[in-house]
Design an enzyme around this catalytic site. Sequence first.
Site, short mmCIF file in Angstrom:
data_model
loop_
_atom_site.label_atom_id
_atom_site.label_comp_id
_atom_site.label_asym_id
_atom_site.label_seq_id
_atom_site.Cartn_x
_atom_site.Cartn_y
_atom_site.Cartn_z
N ASP A 116 -1.93 7.49 -5.62
CA ASP A 116 -2.24 6.26 -5.08
C ASP A 116 -2.51 4.94 -5.68
O ASP A 116 -3.58 5.14 -6.51
CB ASP A 116 -3.44 6.29 -3.80
N ASP A 139 0.65 -1.30 -0.07
CA ASP A 139 -0.11 0.03 -0.08
C ASP A 139 0.98 1.23 0.02
O ASP A 139 1.46 1.62 0.87
CB ASP A 139 -1.00 -0.11 1.30
#
Length: 432
Positions: free
Chosen positions: A315, A108
Site C-alpha cells: 500500500d 490511493d
Amino acid sequence: MATIVSLFVFVFAIVGLSNPSLIQAQQGGFSVELMHRDSPKSPLYNHLDTTYNRVTNALRRSFNRVHRFKPTSVSTMEAEADIIADSGEYLMNISIGTPAFDIVAIADTGSDLIWTQCKPCSQCFPQNAPLFDPTASSTYKTFSCRTSQCGDVEGTSCSSNGSCKYSVSYGDGSYSNGEVAADTLTLDSTAGSPVVVPNVIMGCGHDNDGSFDGNTSGIIGLGGGDSSLISQLGTTIDGKFSYCLFPFSEAGNSSKMNFGSDAIVSGNGVVSTPLTKQSPQTFYFLTLEAISVGTNRINFTDKPFGTDQGNIIIDSGTTLTLLPDDFYSELESAVSSMINATKVNGPEGLNLCYDATTEFAVPDMVVHFSGADVKLQPLNTFVLISETVSCFTFSPLPNFAIYGNLAQMNFLVGYDTIKQTVSFKPTDCSNN
C-alpha cells in the site's frame, strides 16, 4: 487525514481512442507531478511544521489508516499522473466537469471508488476550496438505479425517485453518501496537452464526514476493484501503473506517477513478484516468504488473510510496514541484536528506537517476496522522528500485514494488473 486509506470515489468508464487527447496520450504519454505533502508546492504545506512533526504525524496516520482497510460496506495508452505526497497520503491534481473544475484528491492504492464533495451539501467536512457544482458542468449526468453503471458501483441503492445512490463507510467512522454520476476527467500533463477522459463514473458526495483534511476534497481509488481508476481505464493503459516515492528529507523535489507503457519497470536491478487475487479485490496482495537481517533469515509463516499465498498487502498510503505480533517480535530481536546504540522510548506503536545523537550502523535487511528479493537501504528501515531519536519503520499489528511506503521509498514500483506482477527497481526517486 487519519491513517492509511483515503476515500474519494470516481469510477471510470472504458473509452475509445477516438478522443484526440487519448490519441495524443497513446503516442507520447503524459505525466502528473508527484510532490510530497510537505513540499512548498503542496496545498497541504505548513511552514510551521518541523520535519519531525511531519514524520510523527505520518506515523500516527499510518495506524489510523488500518481501519480503512476494513470497509463496512482498447488500445494501449501511455500516461503519467502527477501526485503529491501527503506524509503517508499522496495527492493528485485533477479536474472534473466542463468547464474543467480543479480539485485535489488523494491517490490511493488502498481503495477503489472515486468521490468528491458536491453542492448542495447537507453535511460536508470543512473544505478550503470551493465545492464542485454539478449544475455548472455541461457534461455531468446522473443514472437511474436500473442502469448498468449503477450496478458497477458497490454499495448502491435506489432513491425515492429511482436515481442511483451510493454509500460508503469505513472503520474509522469516515463516510460518504451521494449520487452515482458521470462526468469528464482531465489530467494535466507535464509533457504536453492534458489527457481528457469522458464519461467517468463518479460519486458526487452530498453527505460526507470523518477524518478528511480540508485541503483535499476526496479520493481517487487506484485499487484492484472494478470501480478504480486503474480497472476502468483497463486496456487503454494496458493495466500498468508505477510510482516512485522519495524520502521525507527530499520533500521539495518532485517525481511522477506513470501509466501504460511509461509505467514499465525494466533494466538492471529489477525484481518482480506475483500479485495474488484475494478478497477484497481492492487490495494488492503479495506473498512474503521471509525477511533477512544480516545472515539471519526469518521465515514468514503467518496467514493473516487465510492462505500462504497473498499474505501481505502492498500500500502506498500506509507509512509503516505492519506485521503480525510474533513475526514482528522475532524481527525486532534480530535487528536490535545487531545495533550497538542506546535504546530510548519512542512514540506509541514504535517499539524499537535509539538515541540518534551518536551515529550507529543499521544492519542489512532483505525482504524476500515470492521470486523477488528486495534489499532495503537504511532510509527504508529507520526514520528520524526527532533530532535525537531514530526508530525502526516496522511495527506489530495483530493478524494483519501491510508493506508500507517507507519501505518503498527510492524504489520504482510498477504494477502490471494484466500479467499480475509487482516490480521493484532501486531508484533515486528525486531524479525520476
